[in-house]
Design a protein around this motif. Structure first.
Motif, mmCIF file in Angstrom:
data_model
loop_
_atom_site.group_PDB
_atom_site.id
_atom_site.type_symbol
_atom_site.label_atom_id
_atom_site.label_comp_id
_atom_site.label_asym_id
_atom_site.label_seq_id
_atom_site.Cartn_x
_atom_site.Cartn_y
_atom_site.Cartn_z
ATOM 1 N N THR A 217 -5.919 4.077 -0.841
ATOM 2 C CA THR A 217 -4.537 3.673 -1.088
ATOM 3 C C THR A 217 -4.322 3.381 -2.566
ATOM 4 O O THR A 217 -5.267 3.032 -3.273
ATOM 5 N N ALA B 211 -2.730 0.543 -4.228
ATOM 6 C CA ALA B 211 -2.224 -0.793 -3.921
ATOM 7 C C ALA B 211 -1.367 -1.291 -5.088
ATOM 8 O O ALA B 211 -1.849 -1.399 -6.210
ATOM 9 N N ASN C 34 0.836 -1.198 0.000
ATOM 10 C CA ASN C 34 0.000 0.000 0.000
ATOM 11 C C ASN C 34 0.874 1.252 0.000
ATOM 12 O O ASN C 34 1.830 1.357 0.764
#
Length: 237
Positions: free
Chosen positions: A224, A226, A161
């Motif tokens: 986030t 990712a 993340n």
């Protein structure tokens, strides 16, 4: 209590709550199913015996138990490392429940300092765990340890993340993201590309995600980028 201690205390509370209120593979939480990429990559090892797997930040076995199930008849081993007592205790319980206790080897340790034997593992997995090491310099060292610890022809799989934000759902206030390291996406990609520059990259994907979590009875929107990164080490000549 310094910032690192505070973050780890909050993360402990969050994960302990999840592990105590949701069973492994129960619908309604992120424990409901393993990461598809991890399971799909096991196809590389279908005809290989004695496959050695390392799961860094294993939790209660969301990925390592399905991996172990695939190794039941091939004498493989899955070494599972996590810092939380609750994770290790639940992992041992679930490994018995799913009949893979002879394959799962649980170790309580900080993945930031965990020693990885060179050329030891066919498959190393670190899912949403490397961002929880204590500093960027430790992050870099762990990447190098993973690269060294992978056997020729082996695979390393990461989900990391980056650029994490936490927003109060009621007030829309941006909060301090409780992540030990919160790197820019481009920075993480550059580090991965550098450490694994001589490997065959099988997947490099950035996916913006958002989901709700609860911290201290407070509803938080976590966003986030990712990063999924999978690479295969070249065979020795």
């Amino acid at each position: 209590m310094n910032r690192l201690e505070f973050i780890r205390n909050e993360e402990k509370k969050y994960h302990d709550f999840c592990y105590n209120h949701f069973s492994l593979f129960e619908e309604g939480s992120w424990l409901a199913k393993p990461v598809k990429t991890v399971i799909d990559l096991m196809s590389f090892f279908e005809i290989k015996n004695n496959v050695q797997v390392l799961d860094l930040g294993c939790g209660v076995g969301r990925n390592s138990i399905p991996v172990a199930e695939k190794l039941k008849n091939s004498y493989g081993k899955v070494v599972c490392v996590d810092f939380l007592d609750s994770a290790i205790e639940k992992l041992k319980f679930y490994s018995l429940q799913y009949g893979v206790e002879h394959i799962i080897h649980a170790e309580k340790a900080d993945i930031g300092t965990y020693f990885i034997e060179p050329h030891q593992y066919d498959f190393i997995v670190a899912i949403s765990s490397l961002e929880h090491v204590e500093s960027e310099s430790v992050f870099d060292k762990v990447l190098h340890r993973i690269a060294s610890g992978t056997k020729p022809g082996g695979i390393a799989c990461f989900i990391i993340n980056s650029e994490v934000q936490e927003i109060d759902r009621i007030t829309n206030e941006y909060l301090d993201a409780l992540m030990e390291i919160n790197l820019l996406t481009d920075s993480v990609l550059a580090k991965l590309d550098h450490v694994f520059q001589n490997w065959k990259v099988l997947m490099e994907l950035v996916k913006p995600l958002e989901y709700e979590i609860t911290r201290n009875h407070r509803s938080i929107l976590l966003t986030t980028n990712a990063i999924t990164f999978v690479a295969r080490k070249g065979n020795e000549k």
